[in-house]
Design a protein around this motif. Structure first.
Motif, PDB file in Angstrom:
ATOM      1  N   GLU A  78       0.868  -1.174   0.000  1.00 32.63           N
ATOM      2  CA  GLU A  78       0.000   0.000   0.000  1.00 32.63           C
ATOM      3  C   GLU A  78       0.907   1.226   0.000  1.00 32.63           C
ATOM      4  O   GLU A  78       2.024   1.186   0.535  1.00 32.63           O
ATOM      5  CB  GLU A  78      -0.880   0.038   1.245  1.00 32.63           C
ATOM      6  N   VAL A  79       0.431   2.323  -0.564  1.00 31.45           N
ATOM      7  CA  VAL A  79       1.255   3.522  -0.602  1.00 31.45           C
ATOM      8  C   VAL A  79       0.379   4.769  -0.614  1.00 31.45           C
ATOM      9  O   VAL A  79      -0.693   4.799  -1.220  1.00 31.45           O
ATOM     10  CB  VAL A  79       2.188   3.519  -1.834  1.00 31.45           C
ATOM     11  N   VAL A  80       0.844   5.776   0.104  1.00 36.24           N
ATOM     12  CA  VAL A  80       0.221   7.096   0.088  1.00 36.24           C
ATOM     13  C   VAL A  80       1.222   8.050  -0.558  1.00 36.24           C
ATOM     14  O   VAL A  80       2.420   8.041  -0.222  1.00 36.24           O
ATOM     15  CB  VAL A  80      -0.116   7.580   1.513  1.00 36.24           C
ATOM     16  N   THR A  81       0.748   8.864  -1.498  1.00 37.44           N
ATOM     17  CA  THR A  81       1.618   9.764  -2.245  1.00 37.44           C
ATOM     18  C   THR A  81       1.219  11.213  -2.010  1.00 37.44           C
ATOM     19  O   THR A  81       0.025  11.550  -2.029  1.00 37.44           O
ATOM     20  CB  THR A  81       1.543   9.455  -3.757  1.00 37.44           C
ATOM     21  N   LEU A  82       2.230  12.055  -1.797  1.00 36.61           N
ATOM     22  CA  LEU A  82       1.983  13.481  -1.576  1.00 36.61           C
ATOM     23  C   LEU A  82       3.108  14.281  -2.226  1.00 36.61           C
ATOM     24  O   LEU A  82       4.289  13.947  -2.078  1.00 36.61           O
ATOM     25  CB  LEU A  82       1.925  13.793  -0.075  1.00 36.61           C
ATOM     26  N   SER A  83       2.744  15.335  -2.952  1.00 35.17           N
ATOM     27  CA  SER A  83       3.753  16.195  -3.573  1.00 35.17           C
ATOM     28  C   SER A  83       4.259  17.207  -2.568  1.00 35.17           C
ATOM     29  O   SER A  83       3.483  17.830  -1.824  1.00 35.17           O
ATOM     30  CB  SER A  83       3.164  16.928  -4.780  1.00 35.17           C
ATOM     31  N   GLY A  84       5.583  17.395  -2.551  1.00 34.69           N
ATOM     32  CA  GLY A  84       6.197  18.398  -1.686  1.00 34.69           C
ATOM     33  C   GLY A  84       6.655  19.614  -2.453  1.00 34.69           C
ATOM     34  O   GLY A  84       7.418  20.429  -1.918  1.00 34.69           O
ATOM     35  N   ALA A  85       6.210  19.755  -3.692  1.00 36.92           N
ATOM     36  CA  ALA A  85       6.614  20.893  -4.516  1.00 36.92           C
ATOM     37  C   ALA A  85       5.787  22.117  -4.156  1.00 36.92           C
ATOM     38  O   ALA A  85       4.569  22.025  -3.939  1.00 36.92           O
ATOM     39  CB  ALA A  85       6.441  20.572  -5.997  1.00 36.92           C
ATOM     40  N   ALA A  86       6.447  23.263  -4.107  1.00 39.53           N
ATOM     41  CA  ALA A  86       5.735  24.518  -3.842  1.00 39.53           C
ATOM     42  C   ALA A  86       4.942  24.903  -5.086  1.00 39.53           C
ATOM     43  O   ALA A  86       5.379  24.696  -6.218  1.00 39.53           O
ATOM     44  CB  ALA A  86       6.728  25.606  -3.482  1.00 39.53           C
ATOM     45  N   GLU A  87       3.776  25.487  -4.863  1.00 41.70           N
ATOM     46  CA  GLU A  87       2.934  25.880  -5.989  1.00 41.70           C
ATOM     47  C   GLU A  87       3.455  27.166  -6.617  1.00 41.70           C
ATOM     48  O   GLU A  87       3.954  28.059  -5.918  1.00 41.70           O
ATOM     49  CB  GLU A  87       1.491  26.067  -5.528  1.00 41.70           C
ATOM     50  N   SER A  88       3.328  27.260  -7.933  1.00 44.22           N
ATOM     51  CA  SER A  88       3.706  28.489  -8.634  1.00 44.22           C
ATOM     52  C   SER A  88       2.643  29.553  -8.403  1.00 44.22           C
ATOM     53  O   SER A  88       1.470  29.250  -8.145  1.00 44.22           O
ATOM     54  CB  SER A  88       3.860  28.233 -10.134  1.00 44.22           C
ATOM     55  N   THR A  89       3.041  30.794  -8.496  1.00 42.83           N
ATOM     56  CA  THR A  89       2.104  31.905  -8.368  1.00 42.83           C
ATOM     57  C   THR A  89       2.115  32.713  -9.661  1.00 42.83           C
ATOM     58  O   THR A  89       2.858  32.392 -10.597  1.00 42.83           O
ATOM     59  CB  THR A  89       2.490  32.801  -7.187  1.00 42.83           C
ATOM     60  N   THR A  90       1.322  33.758  -9.720  1.00 42.52           N
ATOM     61  CA  THR A  90       1.291  34.627 -10.901  1.00 42.52           C
ATOM     62  C   THR A  90       1.488  36.074 -10.462  1.00 42.52           C
ATOM     63  O   THR A  90       1.147  36.462  -9.329  1.00 42.52           O
ATOM     64  CB  THR A  90      -0.046  34.501 -11.656  1.00 42.52           C
ATOM     65  N   ASP A  91       2.044  36.853 -11.381  1.00 47.50           N
ATOM     66  CA  ASP A  91       2.222  38.273 -11.079  1.00 47.50           C
ATOM     67  C   ASP A  91       0.961  39.043 -11.442  1.00 47.50           C
ATOM     68  O   ASP A  91      -0.062  38.446 -11.807  1.00 47.50           O
ATOM     69  CB  ASP A  91       3.451  38.822 -11.804  1.00 47.50           C
ATOM     70  N   ASP A  92       1.028  40.354 -11.355  1.00 45.38           N
ATOM     71  CA  ASP A  92      -0.145  41.200 -11.617  1.00 45.38           C
ATOM     72  C   ASP A  92      -0.647  41.072 -13.042  1.00 45.38           C
ATOM     73  O   ASP A  92      -1.828  41.327 -13.332  1.00 45.38           O
ATOM     74  CB  ASP A  92       0.191  42.665 -11.316  1.00 45.38           C
ATOM     75  N   ASP A  93       0.264  40.704 -13.944  1.00 43.24           N
ATOM     76  CA  ASP A  93      -0.131  40.552 -15.355  1.00 43.24           C
ATOM     77  C   ASP A  93      -0.577  39.129 -15.689  1.00 43.24           C
ATOM     78  O   ASP A  93      -0.854  38.813 -16.850  1.00 43.24           O
ATOM     79  CB  ASP A  93       1.036  40.940 -16.255  1.00 43.24           C
ATOM     80  N   GLY A  94      -0.603  38.254 -14.685  1.00 42.66           N
ATOM     81  CA  GLY A  94      -1.037  36.880 -14.917  1.00 42.66           C
ATOM     82  C   GLY A  94       0.056  35.953 -15.381  1.00 42.66           C
ATOM     83  O   GLY A  94      -0.209  34.792 -15.737  1.00 42.66           O
ATOM     84  N   ASN A  95       1.301  36.395 -15.369  1.00 38.39           N
ATOM     85  CA  ASN A  95       2.418  35.542 -15.787  1.00 38.39           C
ATOM     86  C   ASN A  95       2.850  34.638 -14.636  1.00 38.39           C
ATOM     87  O   ASN A  95       2.855  35.076 -13.471  1.00 38.39           O
ATOM     88  CB  ASN A  95       3.602  36.406 -16.228  1.00 38.39           C
ATOM     89  N   PRO A  96       3.195  33.378 -14.938  1.00 41.10           N
ATOM     90  CA  PRO A  96       3.600  32.462 -13.860  1.00 41.10           C
ATOM     91  C   PRO A  96       4.919  32.891 -13.225  1.00 41.10           C
ATOM     92  O   PRO A  96       5.828  33.372 -13.907  1.00 41.10           O
ATOM     93  CB  PRO A  96       3.750  31.119 -14.589  1.00 41.10           C
TER      94      PRO A  96
END
Length: 579
Positions: free
Chosen positions: A307-325
């Motif tokens: 059995e296995v439980v999986t979880l991502s430890g990566a930080a989420e990307s954000t966007t600037d005021d212009d919507g760019n990642p």
């Protein structure tokens, strides 16, 4: 399991635009004041013309000396008459020469259009046997087309463009790595790759047929049957396209590949296939040999339950005021991994305290999965932990693989002990559908097509039952009635079938616990209806796997041993016609 169709190679329409033949033979030939021509044909014509003109020059020089001798002491009238006769003779000679040169042009053009040169020009020599350009093209095209057919889903990923000349396409690093090409030469093209494959196949087949002859090997009747069927399929395809067989082959395989060339090389391939099959089927190994090979590479054959439980430890990307990642900072990434570790460590503690792993995963917004038949994957952190020889039932741990974290629980490690089975079948294909999956009435049409195939299968089964009703008679009926080209020529036989190998209904019939030798029945699949004959059980699955691996190693050594030290000699002129 694929149904129908003659054995490879089968003529298929060219992939994309084919390179213009004249473009392949561009050359500069400066023997005359300008460029003589843009192809080998022009070069040959020029050579013939030069020989003819050299003869003309010699004849004219001798004639001029004779004229000078006769002119001395002759009267003017006699000299004029003599000169007139000489000019008439010279004109006749020149007109004759023009006719000869014109005839040479016609002959060369006819020879060129009929592909006599590609058929006759020696392109390669292998261990004392010569192959003309057409024969080399046959193996080259077979290697290329089989590759594209088998790996069409990722040829673009490998950088192979089937719409342009392979001679102009260098292999990228991805292709070299995935195809495991050792010591690739600088600037290696796809043409080079497939030509290497073709030449190796030619050497393998040639040496194999020599060995078969030395052993007085007797080819099974299926070789001739496959040959006849393939050639009949070829003639039918050519007729439907309104072309002769040679024209059809030339259009699909390239100039020079005639019916004679194709048929001769097809027979060689089928004969070698039969000889090689007989060799592999004759290989056998003792229980101790199989056990030794298994112990040397247990990870390949064992399965694990976990059995296995999986979880991502990566930080989420954000966007600037212009919507760019905006990528996360190092601090944000480190904080995300630490939070994931804390979550998984807490989950593991709760599990060890008696909690339900699936419930805990859901509460932690992680993914839970269970695998009762896992396979080894080299380099995977999870797989390496599960296959550690120290593992025992109930072991649990938090594992990290990059930015992915696992809580893994080990239950069992085992090998497949169930018996594989041998089965014969006769496939009655469904007729071609007239409606697409999105069309109204599609399901009803499919049901009717299945019913029609089932009715035909019932007739075939009844035919067998009304005769000797033996395994041999079933095999004979499979040869004449089955639509499965992969098994028809050996009486519909599939050996050492393992669970999950075949389509579900086929699989379920084979591994029914009540099944016994001699059982028959009908099974419907997406291909049509199968008349089944159960032969019996064979080796345990793990032994069948080890046997297959050892047989493959022995077969490769057998082939490589025959061609060791044999280096194909290429002839530039003949190779110029190979494409």
């Amino acid at each position: 399991m694929a149904a129908g169709g003659p054995p490879s190679p089968v003529p298929r329409p060219p992939f994309g635009r084919q390179e213009e033949k004249s473009e392949k033979f561009l050359l500069h030939y400066g023997a005359l004041s300008g460029i003589i021509g843009k192809c080998v044909k022009c070069r040959i014509l020029h050579l013939i013309t030069m020989i003819t003109l050299r003869g003309l020059k010699d004849n004219m020089s001798a004639s001029r000396e004779k004229q000078n001798r006769q002119a001395n002491g002759a009267d003017p009238k006699t000299a004029r008459e003599a000169q007139q006769r000489k000019e008439e003779k010279r004109s006749n000679f020149l007109y004759g020469l023009i006719a000869v040169v014109f005839l040479a042009v016609v002959i060369i053009s006819v020879v060129w259009r009929t592909n006599v040169i590609p058929r006759m020009a020696t392109a390669a020599s292998i261990d004392g046997e010569n192959y003309n350009a057409a024969e080399v093209s046959y193996y080259y095209q077979s290697a290329y087309r089989n590759f594209v057919s088998n790996y069409s889903y990722f040829v673009s990923y490998l950088g192979l463009d089937t719409s342009i000349s392979l001679k102009n396409q260098e292999m990228n690093e991805t292709a070299v790595s995935m195809l495991e090409i050792e010591d690739p030469k600088e600037g290696m093209t796809w043409y080079d790759y497939f030509m290497d494959q073709a030449l190796e196949n030619m050497a393998v087949i040639q040496t194999g047929l020599k060995a078969a002859a030395a052993e007085n090997f007797s080819y099974p009747t299926s070789v001739q049957a496959q040959y006849d069927e393939t050639m009949e399929s070829l003639r039918t395809a050519a007729a439907s396209s309104g072309a002769s067989v040679s024209q059809y082959l030339s259009a699909n395989f390239g100039g020079g590949i005639t019916e004679k060339v194709y048929s001769e090389q097809l027979m060689r391939m089928l004969q070698y296939s039969a000889y090689a099959t007989a060799y592999t089927e004759g290989l056998s190994y003792s229980d101790s040999e199989l056990t030794e090979a298994y112990n040397a590479n247990r990870n390949t054959y064992d399965h694990v339950a976990y059995e296995v439980v999986t979880l991502s430890g990566a930080a989420e990307s954000t966007t600037d005021d212009d919507g760019n990642p905006v990528d996360p900072t190092e601090e944000e990434s480190a904080a995300a991994m630490e939070a994931a570790r804390n979550t998984m460590n807490a989950l593991l503690d709760d599990f060890k305290d008696g909690g339900n792993l699936e419930t805990l995963a859901e509460a932690s917004e992680a993914t839970y999965s269970e695998n009762e038949n896992g396979n080894y994957s080299a380099g995977s952190v999870l797989s390496e932990w599960l296959y550690d020889s120290a593992r025992k039932d109930g072991d649990a741990a938090v594992l990290e693989d990059g930015t992915v974290l696992y809580v893994a629980v080990f239950h069992n490690r085992f090998r497949d002990e169930y018996a594989t089975v041998n089965v014969r079948h006769i496939l009655l294909n469904k007729a071609a559908a007239t409606l697409g999956a999105e069309d109204e009435g599609y399901d009803a049409e499919q049901e009717q097509l299945t019913a029609d195939a089932h009715a035909k299968a019932e007739e075939v089964l009844a035919q067998w039952q009304s005769g000797d009703a033996t395994e041999d008679s079933f095999a004979a009926l499979a040869f004449t009635e089955s639509g499965d080209g992969g098994s028809r020529f050996n009486g519909g036989l599939y050996t050492r079938v393992y669970k999950g190998q075949m389509l579900e209904t086929f699989n379920d019939w084979c591994f029914d616990a009540s099944r016994k030798p001699g059982d028959t029945g009908l099974v419907d699949t997406t291909y049509g209806t199968h008349v089944m004959y159960y032969v019996g059980t064979d080796l345990p699955r793990w032994q069948a796997q080890v046997t297959e691996a050892k047989a493959n190693e022995d077969y490769i050594a057998w082939e490589e041993g025959r061609i060791e030290g044999i280096t194909p000699e290429l002839h530039n002129f003949g190779m110029g016609f190979v494409d």
